[in-house]
Design a protein around this motif. Structure first.
Motif, PDB file in Angstrom:
ATOM      1  N   VAL A   1       0.478  -1.586  -0.182  1.00  0.00           N
ATOM      2  CA  VAL A   1      -0.153  -0.189   0.184  1.00  0.00           C
ATOM      3  C   VAL A   1       0.842   1.140  -0.230  1.00  0.00           C
ATOM      4  CG1 VAL A   1      -1.463   1.543   1.601  1.00  0.00           C
ATOM      5  CG2 VAL A   1      -1.737  -1.068   1.365  1.00  0.00           C
ATOM      6  N   ALA A   2       1.643   0.983   0.928  1.00  0.00           N
ATOM      7  CA  ALA A   2       2.293   2.530   0.946  1.00  0.00           C
ATOM      8  C   ALA A   2       3.640   2.238  -0.350  1.00  0.00           C
ATOM      9  CB  ALA A   2       4.071   2.233   1.819  1.00  0.00           C
TER      10      ALA A   2
ATOM     11  N   ARG B   1      -1.830   2.768 -10.537  1.00  0.00           N
ATOM     12  CA  ARG B   1      -3.456   1.636  -9.998  1.00  0.00           C
ATOM     13  C   ARG B   1      -3.530   0.492  -9.811  1.00  0.00           C
ATOM     14  NH1 ARG B   1      -1.248   4.988 -14.860  1.00  0.00           N
ATOM     15  NH2 ARG B   1      -2.615   7.134 -15.689  1.00  0.00           N
TER      16      ARG B   1
ATOM     17  N   ALA C   1       2.509   1.204  -3.691  1.00  0.00           N
ATOM     18  CA  ALA C   1       1.852   1.334  -4.337  1.00  0.00           C
ATOM     19  C   ALA C   1       0.991   3.605  -4.727  1.00  0.00           C
ATOM     20  CB  ALA C   1       0.306   0.850  -4.448  1.00  0.00           C
ATOM     21  N   ARG C   2       0.701   3.549  -3.052  1.00  0.00           N
ATOM     22  CA  ARG C   2       0.642   5.558  -3.140  1.00  0.00           C
ATOM     23  C   ARG C   2       1.885   5.719  -3.399  1.00  0.00           C
ATOM     24  NH1 ARG C   2      -2.942   4.085   2.857  1.00  0.00           N
ATOM     25  NH2 ARG C   2      -4.816   4.128   1.045  1.00  0.00           N
ATOM     26  N   ARG C   3       3.013   6.620  -3.251  1.00  0.00           N
ATOM     27  CA  ARG C   3       4.313   6.542  -3.568  1.00  0.00           C
ATOM     28  C   ARG C   3       3.893   7.017  -4.870  1.00  0.00           C
ATOM     29  NH1 ARG C   3       6.850   4.056  -0.295  1.00  0.00           N
ATOM     30  NH2 ARG C   3       8.345   2.751  -1.260  1.00  0.00           N
TER      31      ARG C   3
ATOM     32  N   GLY D   1       2.088   6.238  -7.280  1.00  0.00           N
ATOM     33  CA  GLY D   1       0.511   6.635  -7.526  1.00  0.00           C
ATOM     34  C   GLY D   1       0.456   5.481  -8.694  1.00  0.00           C
TER      35      GLY D   1
ATOM     36  N   THR E   1      -9.489   0.283  -5.788  1.00  0.00           N
ATOM     37  CA  THR E   1      -8.430   1.450  -5.236  1.00  0.00           C
ATOM     38  C   THR E   1      -8.479   1.225  -4.271  1.00  0.00           C
ATOM     39  OG1 THR E   1     -10.640   2.895  -5.648  1.00  0.00           O
ATOM     40  CG2 THR E   1      -9.316   3.219  -7.332  1.00  0.00           C
ATOM     41  N   LEU E   2      -6.992   1.873  -3.558  1.00  0.00           N
ATOM     42  CA  LEU E   2      -6.884   2.355  -2.070  1.00  0.00           C
ATOM     43  C   LEU E   2      -7.710   2.855  -1.024  1.00  0.00           C
ATOM     44  CD1 LEU E   2      -3.127   1.294  -2.482  1.00  0.00           C
ATOM     45  CD2 LEU E   2      -4.930  -0.487  -2.104  1.00  0.00           C
ATOM     46  N   ASP E   3      -8.686   3.859  -1.432  1.00  0.00           N
ATOM     47  CA  ASP E   3      -9.770   4.554  -0.939  1.00  0.00           C
ATOM     48  C   ASP E   3     -10.616   3.991  -0.120  1.00  0.00           C
ATOM     49  OD1 ASP E   3     -10.404   4.301  -3.322  1.00  0.00           O
ATOM     50  OD2 ASP E   3     -11.078   6.525  -3.907  1.00  0.00           O
TER      51      ASP E   3
END
Length: 278
Positions: free
Chosen positions: A81-82, A90, A84-86, A88, A94-96
């Motif tokens: 997760v870290a 896809r 993927a968020r760093r 960007g 989605t992680l939201d």
């Protein structure tokens, strides 16, 4: 081998644990089927959830499917997760999301807000808010597949739980029913007519009221793209109560739906990934 002509196809890293043994479900069969169909549109590679963080940069998109409970690989999932968020990346889902993806705090929040959900508290001060019942369920907010679940005669929480546990009354119900969505689009519903056999599912024709119930939770969620499963139980009075809002890696029971429904689901899932890449 001769390279195929035409523009390159998008590449998808499909995260799954084919060896995970789930009670009453065949994770591996479902994901073998899904990847066989997604290969019609994308170049697909499978990986175990422990390898996802190291591999995700090499693909246009990542699809997280039947990867098993995160608790079995929490450190690897957090790293994924870290990263993927760093970067960007896809990711689908989605992680939201704020359903099971974020733990089960949502059950407490929805209960406080008056949503049709099994009454849920996470504080000793709130135990008196629960209705009287023949028994109660205590389970961890970060649990999955009944891990850490226990039954009690009275509503209770141990000292020092620190909001990590939930308490709910045991609910008498006629059956459980699940509603499956891709993004906000309803796909199909299944129900377990025999409460003691949760995963012996049959197709279910939802009423407009049933769909309004399920869509209320899908609309409440903040998931941008992906698959959601709304699990509910039918009370003896005929009401539906939310059991779980699964927005991380919901098992789809695709072997329990007719072929045309399965084909429509695959088409909508493919479109979801395409939209994510657009």
């Amino acid at each position: 081998m001769t390279a195929a002509s035409g523009p390159p196809r998008p590449s998808v890293l499909f995260v799954t644990d084919l060896a995970y043994e789930a009670r009453g479900r065949r994770y591996c069969d479902e994901d073998i089927f899904l990847t066989s169909r997604l290969r019609e549109t994308f170049d697909v590679a499978l990986c175990h959830p422990r390898d996802a963080a190291a591999l995700l940069d090499g693909f246009d998109a990542v699809v997280v499917r039947n990867s098993g409970p995160v608790l079995h690989h929490q450190e690897a999932y957090d790293a994924f997760v870290a990263r993927a968020r760093r970067s960007g990346a896809r990711v689908c889902n989605t992680l939201d999301g704020r359903g099971d993806m974020a733990g089960k705090q949502y059950l407490v929040d929805l209960s406080r807000a008056g949503f049709p959900v099994i009454p849920t508290v996470d504080s000793r001060d709130d135990l008196g808010l629960l209705p009287r019942s023949d028994g109660y369920v205590v389970k961890p907010k970060l649990g999955a597949d009944s891990m850490g679940l226990r039954f009690t005669e009275r509503p209770e929480l141990p000292e020092g739980a620190g909001g990590t546990l939930l308490v709910q009354p045991r609910i008498d119900f006629r059956y459980e029913v699940s509603f499956y969505f891709v993004d906000h689009d309803f796909q199909y519903a299944l129900h377990a007519p025999h409460p003691e056999r949760r995963w012996v599912l049959e197709p279910y024709a939802p009423s407009s009221e049933d769909l309004d119930f399920a869509r209320r939770f899908v609309e409440w969620n903040t998931l941008t793209h992906g698959i959601q499963r709304v699990d509910a139980c039918r009370t003896p009075e005929g009401d539906l109560l939310l059991v779980e809002l699964e927005d991380l890696n919901p098992y789809l029971s695709l072997d329990r739906v007719p072929e045309e429904v399965r084909d429509a689901f695959v088409a909508r899932m493919t479109a979801c990934v395409r939209e994510l890449l657009a």
